[in-house]
Design a protein around this motif. Structure first.
Motif, PDB file in Angstrom:
ATOM      1  N   SER A 109      45.531  16.085 -31.074  1.00  0.00           N
ATOM      2  CA  SER A 109      45.330  17.665 -31.466  1.00  0.00           C
ATOM      3  C   SER A 109      43.953  18.015 -31.317  1.00  0.00           C
ATOM      4  O   SER A 109      43.484  19.199 -31.560  1.00  0.00           O
ATOM      5  CB  SER A 109      45.602  17.639 -33.075  1.00  0.00           C
ATOM      6  OG  SER A 109      44.717  16.638 -33.763  1.00  0.00           O
ATOM      7  N   VAL A 113      43.814  28.790 -25.570  1.00  0.00           N
ATOM      8  CA  VAL A 113      44.766  27.993 -26.065  1.00  0.00           C
ATOM      9  C   VAL A 113      46.100  28.740 -26.033  1.00  0.00           C
ATOM     10  O   VAL A 113      46.043  29.997 -26.433  1.00  0.00           O
ATOM     11  CB  VAL A 113      44.313  27.780 -27.672  1.00  0.00           C
ATOM     12  CG1 VAL A 113      45.412  26.843 -28.408  1.00  0.00           C
ATOM     13  CG2 VAL A 113      42.968  26.996 -27.746  1.00  0.00           C
ATOM     14  N   LEU A 114      47.071  28.209 -25.406  1.00  0.00           N
ATOM     15  CA  LEU A 114      48.153  28.715 -25.076  1.00  0.00           C
ATOM     16  C   LEU A 114      49.291  28.154 -26.075  1.00  0.00           C
ATOM     17  O   LEU A 114      49.315  27.079 -26.404  1.00  0.00           O
ATOM     18  CB  LEU A 114      48.748  28.504 -23.862  1.00  0.00           C
ATOM     19  CG  LEU A 114      47.581  29.113 -22.680  1.00  0.00           C
ATOM     20  CD1 LEU A 114      48.258  28.471 -21.331  1.00  0.00           C
ATOM     21  CD2 LEU A 114      47.513  30.452 -22.871  1.00  0.00           C
ATOM     22  N   ARG A 115      50.205  28.806 -26.701  1.00  0.00           N
ATOM     23  CA  ARG A 115      51.421  28.660 -27.719  1.00  0.00           C
ATOM     24  C   ARG A 115      52.718  29.104 -26.624  1.00  0.00           C
ATOM     25  O   ARG A 115      52.758  30.249 -26.730  1.00  0.00           O
ATOM     26  CB  ARG A 115      51.311  29.015 -28.810  1.00  0.00           C
ATOM     27  CG  ARG A 115      52.318  28.674 -29.832  1.00  0.00           C
ATOM     28  CD  ARG A 115      52.131  28.891 -31.206  1.00  0.00           C
ATOM     29  NE  ARG A 115      50.924  28.026 -31.779  1.00  0.00           N
ATOM     30  CZ  ARG A 115      50.282  28.524 -32.864  1.00  0.00           C
ATOM     31  NH1 ARG A 115      50.542  29.494 -33.445  1.00  0.00           N
ATOM     32  NH2 ARG A 115      49.314  27.588 -33.075  1.00  0.00           N
ATOM     33  N   GLN A 131      46.968  32.516 -27.751  1.00  0.00           N
ATOM     34  CA  GLN A 131      46.715  32.645 -28.879  1.00  0.00           C
ATOM     35  C   GLN A 131      45.267  32.598 -29.428  1.00  0.00           C
ATOM     36  O   GLN A 131      44.833  33.288 -30.211  1.00  0.00           O
ATOM     37  CB  GLN A 131      47.073  31.073 -29.702  1.00  0.00           C
ATOM     38  CG  GLN A 131      48.667  30.800 -29.713  1.00  0.00           C
ATOM     39  CD  GLN A 131      49.192  31.954 -30.501  1.00  0.00           C
ATOM     40  OE1 GLN A 131      49.036  32.217 -31.611  1.00  0.00           O
ATOM     41  NE2 GLN A 131      50.210  32.661 -29.960  1.00  0.00           N
ATOM     42  N   LYS A 161      44.215  21.950 -32.049  1.00  0.00           N
ATOM     43  CA  LYS A 161      45.332  22.546 -31.770  1.00  0.00           C
ATOM     44  C   LYS A 161      46.587  21.936 -32.582  1.00  0.00           C
ATOM     45  O   LYS A 161      46.479  20.777 -32.630  1.00  0.00           O
ATOM     46  CB  LYS A 161      45.449  22.606 -30.265  1.00  0.00           C
ATOM     47  CG  LYS A 161      45.702  21.245 -29.490  1.00  0.00           C
ATOM     48  CD  LYS A 161      45.751  21.487 -28.019  1.00  0.00           C
ATOM     49  CE  LYS A 161      45.902  20.209 -27.351  1.00  0.00           C
ATOM     50  NZ  LYS A 161      47.160  19.594 -27.673  1.00  0.00           N
ATOM     51  N   ASP A 220      50.771  23.579 -28.735  1.00  0.00           N
ATOM     52  CA  ASP A 220      49.638  24.338 -28.068  1.00  0.00           C
ATOM     53  C   ASP A 220      49.208  23.478 -26.833  1.00  0.00           C
ATOM     54  O   ASP A 220      49.338  22.396 -26.808  1.00  0.00           O
ATOM     55  CB  ASP A 220      48.623  24.603 -28.977  1.00  0.00           C
ATOM     56  CG  ASP A 220      48.881  25.548 -30.096  1.00  0.00           C
ATOM     57  OD1 ASP A 220      49.784  26.171 -29.957  1.00  0.00           O
ATOM     58  OD2 ASP A 220      48.311  25.446 -31.242  1.00  0.00           O
ATOM     59  N   SER A 221      48.880  24.223 -25.714  1.00  0.00           N
ATOM     60  CA  SER A 221      48.273  23.746 -24.703  1.00  0.00           C
ATOM     61  C   SER A 221      46.798  24.202 -24.441  1.00  0.00           C
ATOM     62  O   SER A 221      46.363  25.537 -24.808  1.00  0.00           O
ATOM     63  CB  SER A 221      49.136  23.618 -23.598  1.00  0.00           C
ATOM     64  OG  SER A 221      49.266  25.007 -23.010  1.00  0.00           O
ATOM     65  N   VAL A 222      45.932  23.758 -23.652  1.00  0.00           N
ATOM     66  CA  VAL A 222      44.740  24.216 -23.324  1.00  0.00           C
ATOM     67  C   VAL A 222      44.525  24.291 -22.017  1.00  0.00           C
ATOM     68  O   VAL A 222      44.600  23.335 -21.212  1.00  0.00           O
ATOM     69  CB  VAL A 222      43.490  23.265 -24.137  1.00  0.00           C
ATOM     70  CG1 VAL A 222      42.106  23.849 -23.860  1.00  0.00           C
ATOM     71  CG2 VAL A 222      43.805  23.238 -25.499  1.00  0.00           C
TER      72      VAL A 222
END
Length: 67
Positions: free
Chosen positions: A22, A34-36, A41, A52, A57-59
């Motif tokens: 996280s 930061v993508l959800r 996001q 995250k 979530d991915s970065v």
């Protein structure tokens, strides 16, 4: 080992894995998105330690020198 000890070790390992996945860091020369589920996001432009939601979530890192 008894059953409670095995269950405790499993829960502890799962919590440790969640805590480790996280956290992420952004360096001075980077920006991060930061993508959800593929939707943006938040945009992070300052260096530091951030958190995250694991597995959701991915970065994506972007070099600041490119922008």
């Amino acid at each position: 080992m008894n059953r409670n000890a095995i269950i405790g070790l499993g829960v502890g390992a799962a919590l440790l894995l969640t805590a480790l996945t996280s956290a992420f860091t952004v360096n001075e020369a980077q920006q991060a998105l930061v993508l959800r589920f593929g939707a943006v996001q938040r945009s992070i432009q300052q260096a530091g330690l951030y958190f995250k939601i694991p597995l959701i979530d991915s970065v994506n890192y972007i070099e600041r020198r490119v922008l």
